[in-house]
Design an enzyme around this catalytic site. Structure first.
Site, PDB file in Angstrom:
ATOM      1  N   LYS A   1     -51.539 -42.104  -6.272  1.00 46.39           N
ATOM      2  CA  LYS A   1     -50.282 -42.100  -7.092  1.00 46.39           C
ATOM      3  C   LYS A   1     -49.701 -42.724  -8.193  1.00 46.39           C
ATOM      4  O   LYS A   1     -48.801 -42.562  -8.668  1.00 46.39           O
ATOM      5  CB  LYS A   1     -49.369 -41.686  -5.415  1.00 46.39           C
ATOM      6  CG  LYS A   1     -49.948 -40.520  -4.889  1.00 46.39           C
ATOM      7  CD  LYS A   1     -50.586 -39.386  -5.789  1.00 46.39           C
ATOM      8  CE  LYS A   1     -51.004 -38.284  -4.753  1.00 46.39           C
ATOM      9  NZ  LYS A   1     -50.605 -36.667  -5.758  1.00 46.39           N
TER      10      LYS A   1
ATOM     11  N   GLY B   1     -55.473 -28.087  -6.166  1.00 45.58           N
ATOM     12  CA  GLY B   1     -54.913 -28.028  -5.386  1.00 45.58           C
ATOM     13  C   GLY B   1     -54.592 -27.051  -4.649  1.00 45.58           C
ATOM     14  O   GLY B   1     -53.039 -27.138  -3.861  1.00 45.58           O
ATOM     15  N   GLY B   2     -54.440 -25.415  -5.151  1.00 44.32           N
ATOM     16  CA  GLY B   2     -53.617 -24.639  -4.880  1.00 44.32           C
ATOM     17  C   GLY B   2     -53.772 -23.585  -3.989  1.00 44.32           C
ATOM     18  O   GLY B   2     -52.894 -22.913  -4.474  1.00 44.32           O
TER      19      GLY B   2
ATOM     20  N   ASP C   1     -64.773 -29.385  -7.937  1.00 39.59           N
ATOM     21  CA  ASP C   1     -64.362 -30.468  -7.062  1.00 39.59           C
ATOM     22  C   ASP C   1     -63.554 -31.478  -9.001  1.00 39.59           C
ATOM     23  O   ASP C   1     -63.971 -31.209  -9.555  1.00 39.59           O
ATOM     24  CB  ASP C   1     -65.417 -30.480  -7.308  1.00 39.59           C
ATOM     25  CG  ASP C   1     -65.050 -32.784  -6.772  1.00 39.59           C
ATOM     26  OD1 ASP C   1     -63.716 -33.018  -7.042  1.00 39.59           O
ATOM     27  OD2 ASP C   1     -66.407 -32.893  -5.552  1.00 39.59           O
ATOM     28  N   VAL C   2     -61.895 -31.454  -8.067  1.00 47.36           N
ATOM     29  CA  VAL C   2     -61.959 -32.440  -9.211  1.00 47.36           C
ATOM     30  C   VAL C   2     -61.775 -33.319 -10.154  1.00 47.36           C
ATOM     31  O   VAL C   2     -61.630 -34.218 -10.931  1.00 47.36           O
ATOM     32  CB  VAL C   2     -59.790 -32.715  -8.842  1.00 47.36           C
ATOM     33  CG1 VAL C   2     -58.948 -30.706  -8.972  1.00 47.36           C
ATOM     34  CG2 VAL C   2     -59.657 -32.831  -7.881  1.00 47.36           C
TER      35      VAL C   2
ATOM     36  N   ALA D   1     -51.873 -47.174  -4.462  1.00 48.98           N
ATOM     37  CA  ALA D   1     -52.390 -47.300  -6.472  1.00 48.98           C
ATOM     38  C   ALA D   1     -53.232 -45.852  -6.225  1.00 48.98           C
ATOM     39  O   ALA D   1     -52.491 -46.058  -7.941  1.00 48.98           O
ATOM     40  CB  ALA D   1     -54.134 -48.051  -5.717  1.00 48.98           C
TER      41      ALA D   1
ATOM     42  N   TYR E   1     -54.054 -44.692  -1.377  1.00 48.58           N
ATOM     43  CA  TYR E   1     -53.202 -42.807  -1.943  1.00 48.58           C
ATOM     44  C   TYR E   1     -52.555 -43.625  -3.114  1.00 48.58           C
ATOM     45  O   TYR E   1     -52.133 -43.467  -3.699  1.00 48.58           O
ATOM     46  CB  TYR E   1     -52.650 -42.964  -0.847  1.00 48.58           C
ATOM     47  CG  TYR E   1     -52.235 -41.780  -1.025  1.00 48.58           C
ATOM     48  CD1 TYR E   1     -52.937 -40.395  -1.464  1.00 48.58           C
ATOM     49  CD2 TYR E   1     -50.886 -41.155  -0.773  1.00 48.58           C
ATOM     50  CE1 TYR E   1     -52.223 -39.393  -0.907  1.00 48.58           C
ATOM     51  CE2 TYR E   1     -49.977 -39.803  -0.576  1.00 48.58           C
ATOM     52  CZ  TYR E   1     -50.382 -38.769  -1.311  1.00 48.58           C
ATOM     53  OH  TYR E   1     -49.756 -38.017  -1.483  1.00 48.58           O
TER      54      TYR E   1
ATOM     55  N   ASN F   1     -51.979 -30.665  -9.110  1.00 44.08           N
ATOM     56  CA  ASN F   1     -51.583 -31.420  -7.812  1.00 44.08           C
ATOM     57  C   ASN F   1     -52.775 -31.587  -6.647  1.00 44.08           C
ATOM     58  O   ASN F   1     -52.884 -32.503  -5.168  1.00 44.08           O
ATOM     59  CB  ASN F   1     -50.918 -29.880  -7.400  1.00 44.08           C
ATOM     60  CG  ASN F   1     -50.801 -29.662  -5.902  1.00 44.08           C
ATOM     61  OD1 ASN F   1     -50.113 -30.371  -5.371  1.00 44.08           O
ATOM     62  ND2 ASN F   1     -51.767 -28.842  -4.602  1.00 44.08           N
TER      63      ASN F   1
END
Length: 260
Positions: free
Chosen positions: A159, A12-13, A62-63, A157, A155, A89
């Site tokens: 994180k 996500g850089g 795609d992570v 949950a 989100y 990230n």
């Protein structure tokens, strides 16, 4: 310089905190590898780092897909032979009341935020860090990893899960000399938050007023904390979740409870 010739991967850089981190570490001597799903954005990010005199390499993937992650790691290993630092990230967030959240959006946020962090950690660990008995992983959490935010159940949950992942890997992989930590940014002036401020300035004014230090962070402020945990300056730190939130968590989660 703290990262001379280190190979550092940032998922996500292409923008925001990820790009700020790539730029900072490149200035400190790293060979940065910027991974993002958006091919155009990741190419632009690489150009930005290179214009600043740093070294950057683009990876598109795609992570949330383990196959894509494995292919990305193979590509990086073929190019550089090792990965010294991984910064997880990549994230996505949808703000919607829990009663209206679809299964599709629930799964997507957990897949990107939590599964993506695990897939990358596992692939990098197996390919490089465990065999070399050395490495650092920094997961990017959120204030939402430490306290609830309204209308963000998936989100929050996901994180919170990132902190659990951080602690579990820190314990499991300490035997291989691998440190794993988590940075939890509070309110940060990214492109997204700026657009929200333009659309609803009063809401944003109220939000920023709740930050004890005031003003909110810039992406580079978060990048500096990531760099600290990725560097040898924190070589005895592993398994922590570090809030970088201007004192927000010390006072509260920083948000008002929703009311219908």
């Amino acid at each position: 310089m703290r990262f001379t010739d280190k190979v550092v991967v940032i998922t996500g850089g292409a923008r925001g905190i990820g790009l700020a981190t790539a730029s900072l570490l490149a200035r400190e001597g790293a060979q940065t590898v910027i991974c993002d799903l958006d091919r155009t954005a990741v190419s632009a990010a690489v150009e930005t780092v290179q214009r600043e005199g740093g070294r950057a390499y683009a990876v598109v993937g795609d992570v949330s897909q383990s196959k894509s992650v494995s292919e990305n790691v193979d590509q990086i290993m073929a190019e550089f032979g090792r990965i010294d630092v991984l910064i997880n990230n990549a994230a996505t967030q949808r703000t919607v009341p829990a009663r209206e959240l679809t299964e599709e959006h629930w799964r997507r946020e957990l897949d990107v935020v939590l599964s993506g962090s695990f897939f990358w950690s596992q692939a990098v660990g197996v390919a490089s860090m465990i065999p070399r008995r050395s490495g650092v992983i920094v997961n990017v959490g959120s204030g939402a990893a430490l306290a609830a935010m309204p209308n963000s159940v998936s989100y929050v949950a996901a994180k919170h899960g990132v902190i659990g992942l951080t602690k579990a890997l820190a314990v499991d992989w300490a035997q291989y000399g691998i440190r794993v930590n988590c940075v939890c940014p509070g309110f940060t002036w990214t492109e997204l938050s700026k657009s929200i401020a333009e659309a609803n300035p009063e809401l944003m004014r109220q939000r920023v007023e709740r930050i004890p230090l005031g003003g909110g962070a810039q992406p580079d402020d978060i990048a500096q904390s990531i760099a600290f945990l990725a560097s040898e300056h924190s070589r005895e730190i592993s398994g922590i979740a570090l809030p970088v939130d201007g004192g927000t968590l010390a006072m509260s989660s920083g948000f008002s409870a929703p009311r219908d």
